[in-house]
Structure formats: C-alpha cells, structure tokens
Design an enzyme around this catalytic site. Structure first.
Site: not given
Ligand code: DX5
Ligand code: ZN
Length: 228
Positions: A36, A179
């Site tokens: 990310d 996501d």
């Molecule tokens: C948020 C990101 C996600 C997030 C996923 O901006 O795009 O990929 O980090 O993490 P979880 O699964 O903990 O929501």
């Molecule tokens: Zn992401």
C-alpha cells in the site's frame, strides 16, 4: 473458475521489519504481496515509496501487488514498475479515460498487470464499465484508504455483488480484489459477493500466526466458492 488469491498487506506488519512481514506472508503460503503506497494527499497517511518496494523485491519471488493511493499516479508509475511490481493498481478517482489509456499502454509495454481501484463510495465510472477487458483487476475498497485495521464496511457489499454480475455478464476475466477489513469472520461473504483476490492486513498480521491465518482465509474462501 476464478482463482482465490490471498494477498497479505504488509502495511499491517511490523513497519520496522517490512522484509520480515514479506517473508512471513511468503512462507505462510500467500499468493501475492499487497503493498500500500499512500502519499498523504490522496489519503491521510504516508507509507513507503518505490525504493522500499525495490528493496523488498530481494526478499520474495511472489507477485508484488502494488496499490497506488497517489494523487499523481502518472508521475510515479514508472518508478513502481522499475521497482518490480507485477500488478499496479490506480484509483479511478484520479484518472480519466485518457490517463487510464496512457497508463495502460505503459504497463502493457512493460508486462505489468493493471488494476483499477475504487473507494467505498465511488461507483465504477462509465468509461471503466465499457473497458472491462482493458484491465486485469478491479480493486474494490471496503474501507476508506489510509490505514489498516479498520472494519469492512458492509454497505459496500451490494456494490461488490453488482460489479461481479457486470463482470460476469460481460464475460470478462477481470479479477475482483477486495481490500479493507477482510478477515476470517467475513471472508465467506466477501467471496459469495464476488471477490476472488482477498487482501488482508490485520486479518493476517494481527492474528499472531500469519501462516495459520492465511490457511484459514483460504479454506473459508474456497468453501464459499464451491457453494456459489
Ligand atoms: C488501506 C489499504 C488496505 C489495508 C488493508 O488504505 O489499502 O490494503 O492496509 O489492511 P486491513 O486488512 O487491516 O484493512
Ligand atoms: Zn490496499
């Protein structure tokens, strides 16, 4: 049949030891690594850049699924290609048909898969609906971009189901990546609604045993696929 892929987001790993987070996912049986990249402008957090992605490339041969949450993706896309991304996702909120086409030809030339990402409240733009065969992954965010560890917003699930039927109707091969907040308790529902690439940050790294969490996500996802 579409393939289930588990994509741990290292943003939820130990930020002081990102290489270890990648190794945990790799050795734990992940299918790809979700990276990310946030610029503090498109979304309210600053994560890491192309230099970090490049350094992590030495740690694992798994596909790197780089999610660019940037206000100016055109400017930075070449750096993330050079860093070794296998899939690059761009947000529809900062693209139009012409910048999309420009990025698409760049990625095609470099043999990198293209993802189109949308925030929870963003509908898929008309130009993208008409170009489903022009990208590889539709990344549907189920939390507002910025931070891992948020809860999946169930209000996005009907949109996910609509997008899945749109994809099926069009006979498109596009993968649907979900996501945000995906974890053991909701992964079956996410798959039933049409997701097949499952990003999990806290759902993998906050569980104490990443390998066990990946295995459990996969098992639940696969059984939800079968009953569909
Ligand atoms: C948020 C990101 C996600 C997030 C996923 O901006 O795009 O990929 O980090 O993490 P979880 O699964 O903990 O929501
Ligand atoms: Zn992401």
């Amino acid at each position: 049949m579409r393939e289930i892929k588990i994509a741990p987001s290292i943003l939820a790993g130990d930020l002081g030891h990102l290489a270890e987070a990648v190794t945990l996912a790799d050795e734990g049986g992940a299918d790809q690594i979700h990276l990310d990249v946030i610029d503090g402008h498109f979304a309210p957090n600053i994560t890491f850049g192309a230099g970090t992605v490049k350094a992590l490339r030495n740690v694992s041969d798994l596909p790197f699924d780089t999610h660019l949450m940037l206000s100016d993706p055109l400017k930075y896309a070449p750096k993330f290609i050079e860093a070794g991304s296998d899939i690059l996702s761009f947000h529809a909120e900062v693209l139009d048909q012409s910048s999309f086409a420009e990025l698409r030809s760049l990625l095609k030339k470099e043999g990198v898969k293209m993802g189109l990402a949308i925030k929870p409240k963003t509908p898929l733009p008309q130009w993208a609906r008409e170009s489903l065969d022009k990208f590889d992954v539709l990344l549907v965010m189920t939390v507002n971009p910025g931070f891992s560890g948020q809860e999946l917003d169930p209000a996005v699930l009907p949109k996910l189901a609509d997008l899945y039927s749109l994809v099926r109707r069009g006979g498109s091969e596009v993968d649907i990546e979900v996501d945000g907040g995906v974890e053991e308790g909701n992964v079956s529902e996410v798959v039933r609604m049409g997701g097949n690439i499952l990003v999990a940050g806290a759902g993998v790294y906050a569980k104490g045993d990443a390998a066990r969490a990946i295995k459990s996500l996969r098992e639940r996802a696969l059984s939800a696929m079968v009953v569909k």
